[in-house]
Design an enzyme around this catalytic site. Structure first.
Site, mmCIF file in Angstrom:
data_model
loop_
_atom_site.group_PDB
_atom_site.id
_atom_site.type_symbol
_atom_site.label_atom_id
_atom_site.label_comp_id
_atom_site.label_asym_id
_atom_site.label_seq_id
_atom_site.Cartn_x
_atom_site.Cartn_y
_atom_site.Cartn_z
ATOM 1 N N HIS A 132 -30.184 -6.796 53.090
ATOM 2 C CA HIS A 132 -30.523 -7.988 52.295
ATOM 3 C C HIS A 132 -32.030 -8.146 52.133
ATOM 4 O O HIS A 132 -32.568 -9.236 52.236
ATOM 5 C CB HIS A 132 -29.910 -9.235 52.950
ATOM 6 N N ASP A 157 -27.117 -11.563 46.628
ATOM 7 C CA ASP A 157 -27.384 -10.314 45.911
ATOM 8 C C ASP A 157 -26.286 -10.042 44.888
ATOM 9 O O ASP A 157 -26.545 -9.524 43.799
ATOM 10 C CB ASP A 157 -27.484 -9.142 46.897
#
Length: 312
Positions: A177, A150
């Site tokens: 996530h 990310d």
């Protein structure tokens, strides 16, 4: 320094193994495990690359030999996303895999730092924690959900949007996530002016949905493997540096103070025993505060699904 990769014959695992063979410190050993019979061959292939990192490969149903004496264990085993699948769809298959592999970690290398790559990470880390706890070896400083991808995506997309060198962009990404639980703190990026809240919202959504972007672009041929391998290598090498005494800060999905959820992705300072210090989130914008509060029910539900898988 011994690093074990479980799921080493897959798209992430092979690329991760290559990156580690090239970048681990001299004298390290790299241990590869997968159920696929090709795994010893992957190790043989890598062993022809001239770096001072010894590679071994193990196939079959038992990863014990691969895990013996490991300092760091990276788990990428499981099925990958296909078009139309959510990370939650993966839970049914991958939960059992994470449980059985973590049981072996508890037996063979209970003091190792463990990085979970397998999705859905929000739940898989909770499963691993409960397994380690039942075995009496859980140390919350040493279990990580690897959310570094990310951050890589955020760094890349910000640089593209603003015409910057991506290697000079730093940004914390907090929460979890998957989907709305991924929250890039765009207000904390240095030397960047945002033209409007709409720009921030659009970029946040792109970062949150970047995994789907790759799944769709691969047209049924897999999910993000190469970028995920680079993310996992970056995090693993940060753990290696920290184990050698360097003070390294990375974001990871960890069990901290429980202010927002039992597990939460946040900046941490790594040390010789895993997490040395949980760092504060800093000042959040009004948009980020709202997004943080809005994600918590989803994140807490993901965590509970992992806990319930082990505890019933």
């Amino acid at each position: 320094m011994k690093v074990a990769v479980l799921g080493a014959a897959g798209g992430i695992g092979q690329a991760l193994a290559l990156l580690l063979k090239l970048q681990l410190p001299a004298g390290s050993s790299l241990s590869l495990y997968d159920v696929a019979p090709v795994t010893p061959g992957v190790a043989k292939d890598l062993s022809h690359i001239p770096t001072d990192v010894v590679v071994e490969g193990f196939a079959g149903t038992d990863p014990s030999e691969a895990l013996k004496g490991a300092d760091i264990v990276l788990i990428s085993a499981g099925v990958a996303r296909k078009p139309g699948m959510t990370r939650a769809d993966l839970f049914g298959v991958n939960a059992g895999i994470i449980r059985s592999l973590t049981e072996k970690v508890a037996e063979q290398c209970p003091k190792a730092c463990v990085g979970i790559i397998t999705n859905p990470v929000n739940a898989m880390v909770a499963i691993a924690a409960e397994v380690l706890k039942k075995a009496g070896v859980y140390d919350k400083r040493k279990l990580f959900g690897i959310t570094t991808l990310d951050i890589l995506r955020a760094e890349t997309f910000i640089a593209e949007l603003k015409g910057l060198d991506p290697t000079r962009v730093t940004i914390p990404v907090i929460g979890g996530h998957s989907g709305v639980t991924i929250l890039p703190l765009l207000s904390q990026v240095q030397n960047v002016e945002w033209s409007s809240e709409e720009e921030i919202i659009a970029l946040t959504h792109r970062i949150q949905n970047a995994g789907t972007e790759v799944v769709e672009a691969k047209a049924g041929g897999g999910s993000a493997t190469l970028s995920m391998a680079q993310a996992a290598a970056r995090f693993a090498l940060a753990l290696v540096k920290a184990s050698q005494g360097a003070k390294v800060v990375e974001c990871a999905y960890v069990e901290g103070d429980g202010k927002y959820a039992r597990f939460f992705a946040q900046p941490v300072r790594l040390g010789t025993e895993g997490v040395e210090e949980y760092l504060t989130l800093g000042k959040l914008s009004a948009f980020e505060e709202k997004a943080l509060n809005a994600m918590l029910e989803t994140l807490q539900g993901d965590i509970k699904s992992g806990e319930d898988f082990i505890n019933g």
